[in-house]
Design a protein around this motif. Structure first.
Motif, PDB file in Angstrom:
ATOM      1  N   LEU A 166     -16.643 -10.770   1.910  1.00 14.31           N
ATOM      2  CA  LEU A 166     -15.735  -9.721   2.125  1.00 14.31           C
ATOM      3  C   LEU A 166     -15.790  -8.430   1.220  1.00 14.31           C
ATOM      4  O   LEU A 166     -15.784  -7.503   1.572  1.00 14.31           O
ATOM      5  CB  LEU A 166     -14.309 -10.193   2.245  1.00 14.31           C
ATOM      6  N   ASP A 167     -15.835  -8.881  -0.176  1.00 15.63           N
ATOM      7  CA  ASP A 167     -15.954  -7.903  -1.240  1.00 15.63           C
ATOM      8  C   ASP A 167     -17.389  -6.803  -0.995  1.00 15.63           C
ATOM      9  O   ASP A 167     -17.168  -5.725  -0.937  1.00 15.63           O
ATOM     10  CB  ASP A 167     -15.892  -8.507  -2.552  1.00 15.63           C
ATOM     11  N   HIS A 168     -18.134  -7.616  -0.744  1.00 17.40           N
ATOM     12  CA  HIS A 168     -19.511  -6.851  -0.425  1.00 17.40           C
ATOM     13  C   HIS A 168     -19.194  -6.077   0.933  1.00 17.40           C
ATOM     14  O   HIS A 168     -19.875  -4.779   0.728  1.00 17.40           O
ATOM     15  CB  HIS A 168     -20.682  -8.072  -0.373  1.00 17.40           C
ATOM     16  N   ALA A 169     -18.687  -6.617   1.729  1.00 23.71           N
ATOM     17  CA  ALA A 169     -18.753  -5.681   3.081  1.00 23.71           C
ATOM     18  C   ALA A 169     -17.751  -4.333   2.793  1.00 23.71           C
ATOM     19  O   ALA A 169     -18.149  -3.576   3.514  1.00 23.71           O
ATOM     20  CB  ALA A 169     -18.180  -6.723   4.045  1.00 23.71           C
ATOM     21  N   LEU A 170     -16.802  -4.810   2.262  1.00 23.92           N
ATOM     22  CA  LEU A 170     -15.854  -3.672   1.845  1.00 23.92           C
ATOM     23  C   LEU A 170     -16.590  -2.543   1.097  1.00 23.92           C
ATOM     24  O   LEU A 170     -16.193  -1.264   1.209  1.00 23.92           O
ATOM     25  CB  LEU A 170     -14.539  -4.191   1.371  1.00 23.92           C
ATOM     26  N   ALA A 171     -17.212  -2.947   0.121  1.00 29.14           N
ATOM     27  CA  ALA A 171     -17.952  -1.849  -0.799  1.00 29.14           C
ATOM     28  C   ALA A 171     -18.901  -1.223  -0.032  1.00 29.14           C
ATOM     29  O   ALA A 171     -18.996  -0.109  -0.177  1.00 29.14           O
ATOM     30  CB  ALA A 171     -18.624  -2.573  -1.973  1.00 29.14           C
ATOM     31  N   ARG A 172     -19.819  -2.072   0.642  1.00 30.88           N
ATOM     32  CA  ARG A 172     -20.801  -1.331   1.694  1.00 30.88           C
ATOM     33  C   ARG A 172     -20.033  -0.294   2.523  1.00 30.88           C
ATOM     34  O   ARG A 172     -20.520   0.541   2.699  1.00 30.88           O
ATOM     35  CB  ARG A 172     -21.487  -2.373   2.455  1.00 30.88           C
ATOM     36  N   GLY A 173     -19.070  -0.805   3.222  1.00 34.45           N
ATOM     37  CA  GLY A 173     -18.430  -0.166   4.109  1.00 34.45           C
ATOM     38  C   GLY A 173     -17.737   1.356   3.441  1.00 34.45           C
ATOM     39  O   GLY A 173     -17.763   2.618   4.139  1.00 34.45           O
ATOM     40  N   THR A 174     -17.400   1.254   2.286  1.00 38.09           N
ATOM     41  CA  THR A 174     -16.675   2.391   1.692  1.00 38.09           C
ATOM     42  C   THR A 174     -17.950   3.353   1.349  1.00 38.09           C
ATOM     43  O   THR A 174     -17.793   4.502   1.682  1.00 38.09           O
ATOM     44  CB  THR A 174     -15.900   1.859   0.223  1.00 38.09           C
ATOM     45  N   ALA A 175     -19.040   2.593   0.793  1.00 39.01           N
ATOM     46  CA  ALA A 175     -20.291   3.553   0.540  1.00 39.01           C
ATOM     47  C   ALA A 175     -20.763   4.316   1.757  1.00 39.01           C
ATOM     48  O   ALA A 175     -21.381   5.399   1.597  1.00 39.01           O
ATOM     49  CB  ALA A 175     -21.301   2.726  -0.158  1.00 39.01           C
ATOM     50  N   ALA A 176     -20.459   3.560   2.972  1.00 41.61           N
ATOM     51  CA  ALA A 176     -21.139   4.227   4.255  1.00 41.61           C
ATOM     52  C   ALA A 176     -20.388   5.414   4.851  1.00 41.61           C
ATOM     53  O   ALA A 176     -20.730   5.796   5.735  1.00 41.61           O
ATOM     54  CB  ALA A 176     -21.511   2.976   4.994  1.00 41.61           C
ATOM     55  N   GLY A 177     -19.261   5.407   4.091  1.00 42.57           N
ATOM     56  CA  GLY A 177     -18.434   6.676   4.781  1.00 42.57           C
ATOM     57  C   GLY A 177     -16.963   6.629   4.712  1.00 42.57           C
ATOM     58  O   GLY A 177     -16.227   6.978   5.353  1.00 42.57           O
ATOM     59  N   GLY A 178     -16.698   5.889   3.623  1.00 44.25           N
ATOM     60  CA  GLY A 178     -15.167   5.931   3.307  1.00 44.25           C
ATOM     61  C   GLY A 178     -14.348   5.213   4.232  1.00 44.25           C
ATOM     62  O   GLY A 178     -14.578   4.982   5.508  1.00 44.25           O
ATOM     63  N   ALA A 179     -13.431   4.177   3.806  1.00 45.72           N
ATOM     64  CA  ALA A 179     -12.536   3.204   4.388  1.00 45.72           C
ATOM     65  C   ALA A 179     -11.202   3.575   4.313  1.00 45.72           C
ATOM     66  O   ALA A 179     -10.917   4.401   3.357  1.00 45.72           O
ATOM     67  CB  ALA A 179     -13.102   2.033   4.161  1.00 45.72           C
ATOM     68  N   PRO A 180     -10.384   3.270   5.054  1.00 42.64           N
ATOM     69  CA  PRO A 180      -8.882   3.549   4.878  1.00 42.64           C
ATOM     70  C   PRO A 180      -8.311   2.486   3.620  1.00 42.64           C
ATOM     71  O   PRO A 180      -8.903   1.563   3.312  1.00 42.64           O
ATOM     72  CB  PRO A 180      -8.212   3.097   5.992  1.00 42.64           C
ATOM     73  N   ARG A 181      -7.426   3.056   3.431  1.00 44.17           N
ATOM     74  CA  ARG A 181      -6.580   2.356   1.981  1.00 44.17           C
ATOM     75  C   ARG A 181      -6.409   0.785   2.510  1.00 44.17           C
ATOM     76  O   ARG A 181      -5.655   0.732   3.564  1.00 44.17           O
ATOM     77  CB  ARG A 181      -5.460   3.079   1.546  1.00 44.17           C
ATOM     78  N   ARG A 182      -6.719  -0.177   1.826  1.00 47.73           N
ATOM     79  CA  ARG A 182      -6.552  -1.436   2.384  1.00 47.73           C
ATOM     80  C   ARG A 182      -6.044  -2.326   1.207  1.00 47.73           C
ATOM     81  O   ARG A 182      -6.236  -1.849   0.240  1.00 47.73           O
ATOM     82  CB  ARG A 182      -8.081  -2.073   2.843  1.00 47.73           C
ATOM     83  N   THR A 183      -5.308  -3.400   1.693  1.00 47.90           N
ATOM     84  CA  THR A 183      -4.710  -4.315   0.769  1.00 47.90           C
ATOM     85  C   THR A 183      -5.456  -5.722   1.469  1.00 47.90           C
ATOM     86  O   THR A 183      -5.693  -6.185   2.400  1.00 47.90           O
ATOM     87  CB  THR A 183      -3.474  -4.709   1.090  1.00 47.90           C
ATOM     88  N   VAL A 184      -5.949  -6.566   0.271  1.00 46.22           N
ATOM     89  CA  VAL A 184      -6.421  -7.857   0.232  1.00 46.22           C
ATOM     90  C   VAL A 184      -5.611  -8.916  -0.029  1.00 46.22           C
ATOM     91  O   VAL A 184      -5.374  -8.808  -1.128  1.00 46.22           O
ATOM     92  CB  VAL A 184      -8.186  -7.800  -0.144  1.00 46.22           C
TER      93      VAL A 184
END
Length: 181
Positions: free
Chosen positions: A132-150
């Motif tokens: 999940l960490d890798h997916a969130l990092a990729r998602g952020t790099a690909a165009g920003g993601a909303p502020r999330r809590t894990v």
């Protein structure tokens, strides 16, 4: 719906002054030989605590909560908590690859994600949060993601990477939550 059924059963037990609230509602057997049993009362208490914690994290009716957990009691508790808030539980199966997780987390638009440190299956400990960490990092790099809590459920007591300000231990968040009604 499921939350309503369990709540009604527990309420009926209290009204009839029967010990039904102490009857086993959930039995979980995991590897290696781990057994957990939750009574109706325990299950409802955990669901109330989880709902209060999610609400404190900003989850409201109609919001999505993405659940990336193996088949563990916390998955049921998260479902009941979402039901209490009228939030939408989105499942992110632990079998998804990182690219699939990137797409699903983007689609879910969840402000809170619930995952596990790791899980036992096929006789081995497998990573859950690192994917999940890798997916969130990729998602952020690909165009920003909303502020999330894990929220991280500690199932295997494995060291995990941690992002301060984003990652929180499930058990700590629930322990610090007061429950009303």
């Amino acid at each position: 719906m499921l939350h309503s059924v369990i709540s009604q059963h527990a309420d009926d037990a209290r009204e009839a002054q029967e010990p039904d609230a102490s009857r086993i509602a959930l039995t979980w057997t995991g590897e290696p030989g781990r057994l957990e049993e939750l009574t109706h009362g325990m299950l409802l208490d955990q669901a109330k605590r989880a709902a209060a914690a999610l609400a404190r994290l900003g989850v409201r009716a109609g919001d999505r909560v993405a659940v990336h957990l193996p088949l563990v009691p916390e998955s049921v508790i998260a479902t009941l908590a979402c039901g209490r808030l009228d939030a939408i539980r989105t499942t992110l199966p632990v079998s998804l690859t990182v690219p699939e997780l990137v797409a699903r987390t983007r689609e879910s638009d969840a402000r809170v994600l619930i995952t596990a440190d790791a899980a036992f299956w096929d006789g081995a400990v497998r990573p859950v949060k690192p994917l999940l960490d890798h997916a969130l990092a990729r998602g952020t790099a690909a165009g920003g993601a909303p502020r999330r809590t894990v929220l991280v459920v500690n199932r295997c007591s494995r060291p995990v990477s941690w992002k301060p300000g984003r990652d929180l231990w499930w058990h700590e968040v629930l322990e610090g939550t007061a429950v009303n009604g």
